[in-house]
Scaffold this active site. Sequence first.
Site, PDB file in Angstrom:
ATOM      1  N   LYS A 135      -2.314  -1.631  -3.722  1.00  0.00           N
ATOM      2  CA  LYS A 135      -3.148  -0.439  -3.700  1.00  0.00           C
ATOM      3  C   LYS A 135      -2.289   0.805  -3.806  1.00  0.00           C
ATOM      4  O   LYS A 135      -1.295   0.873  -3.077  1.00  0.00           O
ATOM      5  CB  LYS A 135      -3.901  -0.440  -2.373  1.00  0.00           C
ATOM      6  CG  LYS A 135      -4.788   0.729  -2.140  1.00  0.00           C
ATOM      7  CD  LYS A 135      -5.396   0.613  -0.792  1.00  0.00           C
ATOM      8  CE  LYS A 135      -6.161   1.892  -0.549  1.00  0.00           C
ATOM      9  NZ  LYS A 135      -6.492   2.075   0.806  1.00  0.00           N
ATOM     10  N   LYS A 145       0.857  -1.186   0.000  1.00  0.00           N
ATOM     11  CA  LYS A 145       0.000   0.000   0.000  1.00  0.00           C
ATOM     12  C   LYS A 145       0.893   1.237   0.000  1.00  0.00           C
ATOM     13  O   LYS A 145       1.711   1.421   0.902  1.00  0.00           O
ATOM     14  CB  LYS A 145      -0.914  -0.002   1.221  1.00  0.00           C
ATOM     15  CG  LYS A 145      -1.757   1.262   1.322  1.00  0.00           C
ATOM     16  CD  LYS A 145      -2.810   1.174   2.388  1.00  0.00           C
ATOM     17  CE  LYS A 145      -3.537   2.491   2.515  1.00  0.00           C
ATOM     18  NZ  LYS A 145      -4.524   2.494   3.588  1.00  0.00           N
TER      19      LYS A 145
HETATM   20  C1  PBG Z   1      -7.094   3.544   5.326  1.00  0.00           C
HETATM   21  C2  PBG Z   1      -7.585   3.435   3.931  1.00  0.00           C
HETATM   22  C3  PBG Z   1      -7.448   4.391   2.917  1.00  0.00           C
HETATM   23  C4  PBG Z   1      -8.062   3.864   1.784  1.00  0.00           C
HETATM   24  C5  PBG Z   1      -8.559   2.614   2.125  1.00  0.00           C
HETATM   25  N1  PBG Z   1      -8.233   2.354   3.458  1.00  0.00           N
HETATM   26  C6  PBG Z   1      -6.918   5.757   2.954  1.00  0.00           C
HETATM   27  C7  PBG Z   1      -5.565   6.085   3.330  1.00  0.00           C
HETATM   28  O1  PBG Z   1      -4.695   5.237   3.533  1.00  0.00           O
HETATM   29  O2  PBG Z   1      -5.357   7.277   3.428  1.00  0.00           O
HETATM   30  C8  PBG Z   1      -8.142   4.554   0.459  1.00  0.00           C
HETATM   31  C9  PBG Z   1      -9.167   4.036  -0.495  1.00  0.00           C
HETATM   32  C10 PBG Z   1      -9.445   4.941  -1.639  1.00  0.00           C
HETATM   33  O3  PBG Z   1      -8.771   5.957  -1.878  1.00  0.00           O
HETATM   34  O4  PBG Z   1     -10.401   4.625  -2.381  1.00  0.00           O
HETATM   35  N2  PBG Z   1      -8.067   3.131   6.237  1.00  0.00           N
END
Ligand code: PBG
Length: 334
Positions: A257, A203
């Site tokens: 991601k 991520k």
């Molecule tokens: C964190 C989380 C995020 C997303 C999913 N889980 C945001 C982040 O890390 O700032 C992002 C998902 C998206 O942008 O569609 N709980």
Amino acid sequence: MTDIGGAAFPAGRQRRLRRTPALRRLVADVRLDPAGLVLPLFVKEGISAPNPIGSMPGVVQHTRDSVRKAAHEAAAAGVGGLILFGIPATKDARGSGADDPDGIVQLALGDVLSEVGDTTVVMTDLCLDEYTDHGHCGLLTDDGEVDNDATLERYASAALAQARAGSQVVAPSGMMDGQVAAIRSALDGAGFSGTPILAYSAKYASAFYGPFREAAECAPQFGDRSSYQQDPARATSEGVREALLDIAEGADAVMVKPAMSYLDVVRAVAEAVDVPVAAYQVSGEYAMVEAAAAHGWIDRRRIILETLTGIRRAGAGMVLTYWATEAAGWLREA
Ligand code: PBG
């Protein structure tokens, strides 16, 4: 015969199989299927009507009632999974709503499960950022750093709250080191050895999460997430290592991601692991397509299906996408 780098190919072979829709359909290697799509859903505590998200046209913060309906529609369209994100009415430094048995996600889980039964898989995002007043994914030290190990206890507790409320897959997204092991051991110790973990393994610290932070009301109040999420400039192999570490800690499936700017990571992870691989087509990816489509600059439906095809072709078996229900409908018509 044409000579390409020493190999001989019969001329004309490339176009012959593209001539008709039926031929193209027959030889397709990537086939999209609603069962491989996962719909993210936001549910907010204490609102009486769904709340549109400005930067994500068509996506809303749901009420407990409307999330039920959205879950029903997705399941009826054949969508393979749902993932719930909760937005509590009040936040604090430790993210108390995350493991409160009466927290919004725990309550919404019950509603959604009773609505969809076994027709789809109901998962929960597991993080603290939606629940903390500072907006970071973990507990803070006095110096304002995210405290890795203290946060693991909070994640373990949130995992138990979600499992007790019926979550069928927990998906930790906070990028703390050791989070999968901590959650696995908490689940196993409380009789939830059957609850799988879908780890957000690779991520990245991405600007593509911008619209999500409006949707989940979780923008960090200071600093950013670069000290725990991955640096986009690191080599592809760092993403592979994160996935392998999570599997060693007990992850049942792994996720990359965002999706579209990280397809090399999706491909490399898919080749390196033997567990299911998911990719998350995140909020910024959604917003860009919707904005261009609203201007009439692109063919919305073709672009959506093309992006999903590209993500699948890179090696993701599952795709998390805000278009899951709509795309599933198109795939069923086709
Ligand atoms: C964190 C989380 C995020 C997303 C999913 N889980 C945001 C982040 O890390 O700032 C992002 C998902 C998206 O942008 O569609 N709980």
